[in-house]
Design an enzyme around this catalytic site. Sequence first.
Site, PDB file in Angstrom:
ATOM      1  N   ALA A   1       0.852  -1.197   0.000  1.00 38.60           N
ATOM      2  CA  ALA A   1       0.000   0.000   0.000  1.00 38.60           C
ATOM      3  C   ALA A   1       0.884   1.242   0.000  1.00 38.60           C
ATOM      4  CB  ALA A   1      -0.875   0.008   1.251  1.00 38.60           C
TER       5      ALA A   1
ATOM      6  N   GLY B   1       0.769  -5.322   0.680  1.00 38.51           N
ATOM      7  CA  GLY B   1      -0.244  -5.538  -0.355  1.00 38.51           C
ATOM      8  C   GLY B   1       0.340  -6.123  -1.636  1.00 38.51           C
TER       9      GLY B   1
ATOM     10  N   GLU C   1       0.408  -9.760  -0.872  1.00 36.31           N
ATOM     11  CA  GLU C   1      -0.985 -10.215  -0.890  1.00 36.31           C
ATOM     12  C   GLU C   1      -1.523 -10.319  -2.316  1.00 36.31           C
ATOM     13  OE1 GLU C   1      -2.401  -8.493   3.442  1.00 36.31           O
ATOM     14  OE2 GLU C   1      -2.273  -7.110   1.770  1.00 36.31           O
TER      15      GLU C   1
ATOM     16  N   GLU D   1       3.768  -4.702   7.440  1.00 38.72           N
ATOM     17  CA  GLU D   1       2.806  -3.688   7.912  1.00 38.72           C
ATOM     18  C   GLU D   1       3.038  -3.299   9.372  1.00 38.72           C
ATOM     19  OE1 GLU D   1       2.032  -6.378   6.081  1.00 38.72           O
ATOM     20  OE2 GLU D   1       0.517  -5.869   4.574  1.00 38.72           O
TER      21      GLU D   1
HETATM   22  N1  COA Z   1       4.447   3.393   0.002  1.00 39.92           N
HETATM   23  C1  COA Z   1       4.866   4.558  -0.505  1.00 39.92           C
HETATM   24  N2  COA Z   1       6.105   4.752  -1.000  1.00 39.92           N
HETATM   25  C2  COA Z   1       6.941   3.714  -0.977  1.00 39.92           C
HETATM   26  C3  COA Z   1       6.578   2.455  -0.469  1.00 39.92           C
HETATM   27  C4  COA Z   1       5.262   2.321   0.038  1.00 39.92           C
HETATM   28  N3  COA Z   1       4.812   1.150   0.510  1.00 39.92           N
HETATM   29  N4  COA Z   1       7.632   1.619  -0.552  1.00 39.92           N
HETATM   30  C5  COA Z   1       8.627   2.329  -1.131  1.00 39.92           C
HETATM   31  N5  COA Z   1       8.196   3.576  -1.390  1.00 39.92           N
HETATM   32  C6  COA Z   1       8.948   4.671  -2.017  1.00 39.92           C
HETATM   33  C7  COA Z   1       9.944   5.303  -1.046  1.00 39.92           C
HETATM   34  O1  COA Z   1       9.295   6.266  -0.238  1.00 39.92           O
HETATM   35  C8  COA Z   1      10.920   5.911  -2.019  1.00 39.92           C
HETATM   36  O2  COA Z   1      10.371   7.093  -2.555  1.00 39.92           O
HETATM   37  P1  COA Z   1      11.252   8.449  -2.673  1.00 39.92           P
HETATM   38  O3  COA Z   1      12.392   8.070  -3.578  1.00 39.92           O
HETATM   39  O4  COA Z   1      10.331   9.451  -3.267  1.00 39.92           O
HETATM   40  O5  COA Z   1      11.703   8.751  -1.284  1.00 39.92           O
HETATM   41  C9  COA Z   1      10.968   4.895  -3.140  1.00 39.92           C
HETATM   42  O6  COA Z   1       9.753   4.149  -3.046  1.00 39.92           O
HETATM   43  C10 COA Z   1      12.126   3.917  -3.038  1.00 39.92           C
HETATM   44  O7  COA Z   1      12.074   3.320  -1.760  1.00 39.92           O
HETATM   45  P2  COA Z   1      13.274   3.411  -0.677  1.00 39.92           P
HETATM   46  O8  COA Z   1      12.659   3.255   0.681  1.00 39.92           O
HETATM   47  O9  COA Z   1      14.105   4.629  -0.910  1.00 39.92           O
HETATM   48  O10 COA Z   1      14.102   2.121  -1.079  1.00 39.92           O
HETATM   49  P3  COA Z   1      15.020   1.239  -0.114  1.00 39.92           P
HETATM   50  O11 COA Z   1      15.719   0.292  -1.001  1.00 39.92           O
HETATM   51  O12 COA Z   1      15.810   2.083   0.797  1.00 39.92           O
HETATM   52  O13 COA Z   1      13.956   0.400   0.785  1.00 39.92           O
HETATM   53  C11 COA Z   1      12.002  -0.919   1.217  1.00 39.92           C
HETATM   54  C12 COA Z   1      13.077  -0.497   0.192  1.00 39.92           C
HETATM   55  C13 COA Z   1      10.989  -1.776   0.488  1.00 39.92           C
HETATM   56  C14 COA Z   1      12.660  -1.718   2.347  1.00 39.92           C
HETATM   57  C15 COA Z   1      11.329   0.347   1.815  1.00 39.92           C
HETATM   58  O14 COA Z   1      10.943   1.185   0.731  1.00 39.92           O
HETATM   59  C16 COA Z   1      10.101   0.029   2.608  1.00 39.92           C
HETATM   60  O15 COA Z   1      10.207  -0.410   3.748  1.00 39.92           O
HETATM   61  N6  COA Z   1       8.897   0.266   2.045  1.00 39.92           N
HETATM   62  C17 COA Z   1       7.670   0.082   2.727  1.00 39.92           C
HETATM   63  C18 COA Z   1       7.193  -1.379   2.614  1.00 39.92           C
HETATM   64  C19 COA Z   1       5.949  -1.589   3.470  1.00 39.92           C
HETATM   65  O16 COA Z   1       5.964  -1.370   4.661  1.00 39.92           O
HETATM   66  N7  COA Z   1       4.866  -2.027   2.815  1.00 39.92           N
HETATM   67  C20 COA Z   1       3.625  -2.291   3.482  1.00 39.92           C
HETATM   68  C21 COA Z   1       2.840  -1.051   3.605  1.00 39.92           C
HETATM   69  S1  COA Z   1       1.412  -1.249   4.627  1.00 39.92           S
END
Ligand code: COA
Length: 260
Positions: free
Chosen positions: A66, A111, A114, A134
């Site tokens: 999400a 998501g 999922e 999450e």
């Molecule tokens: N929602 C919104 N934006 C997201 C996202 C999410 N679920 N996952 C990644 N992004 C965005 C980041 O904010 C970043 O955007 P920016 O460049 O404008 O700052 C871009 O995608 C790249 O992600 P980044 O976090 O810089 O990459 P990373 O390699 O350092 O980390 C993850 C990768 C997947 C570990 C990290 O992005 C993350 O933890 N994402 C959330 C995953 C999550 O919790 N999903 C469930 C949501 S309920």
Amino acid sequence: MAFETIIYEKKDNVAWITLNRPDKLNAQNDTLRAEVIAALEQANADDEVRVIVLTGAGDRAFSAGADISQFPEWQPLNVVQRSKGTKRPYTVIREIPKPVIAMVNGLALGGGCELAMACDLIIASDKARFGQPEINVGVIPGGGGTQILPRLVGEKKAKEMVFTGDFISAEEAWRLGMVNKVVPADKLREAVEEVIVKLKSKSPAILKLAKIAVNRSLETPLSVGMEIENELFAMCFGTQDQKEGARAFLEKRPPEYKGV
Ligand code: COA
């Protein structure tokens, strides 16, 4: 139909739906979620489409879940409303009587995990990772992570993933039975094409009955499921494709299915 956040392509009787926000790791905002549903419905309604593939743009993610930037707007009532009032990928994918494959090219988180689990088959790159993180942003999974995941990997592993938010490798997901096949990243498309060729060689009518039968196994006690299977098995004998399948076998030639 023109889409903003996904790419829809139809080629050789296959609908390819690509989540297309690679700079945000294909995070699912409201537009993307609605477009995925619309694309799935378009593919379902199109008689030329035999198989549907869902994948993510770029080489980093299938989908990171999400779009967390939308969370500040979410309130309990509209979250309930959105879940009950609108169609959800899991329901739509299960109700589509065509095989749906997740081609997981990278991270499948929240998501994203999922959405992949909602598909009938998952073919993953060896770079893929799966997780339900999450908990790290103060919520629980909302699209099947607490319901579908335990059915696939068992209660203990599901609780570990949901409680810790830790990711697992594609290899581990395969060992747990969550993924059908893991291949090197540069062979992913080829591996999916191989499965597509196999699926297209079967009768679409019988595949539909097979999908309904296996789906029902997750929702019913065994005795009821066995009854349902028997009825669906009997229905096969009302199709022309069943007759063609048996005739072709006896005549030692490949079958020519018509989907009826
Ligand atoms: N929602 C919104 N934006 C997201 C996202 C999410 N679920 N996952 C990644 N992004 C965005 C980041 O904010 C970043 O955007 P920016 O460049 O404008 O700052 C871009 O995608 C790249 O992600 P980044 O976090 O810089 O990459 P990373 O390699 O350092 O980390 C993850 C990768 C997947 C570990 C990290 O992005 C993350 O933890 N994402 C959330 C995953 C999550 O919790 N999903 C469930 C949501 S309920």
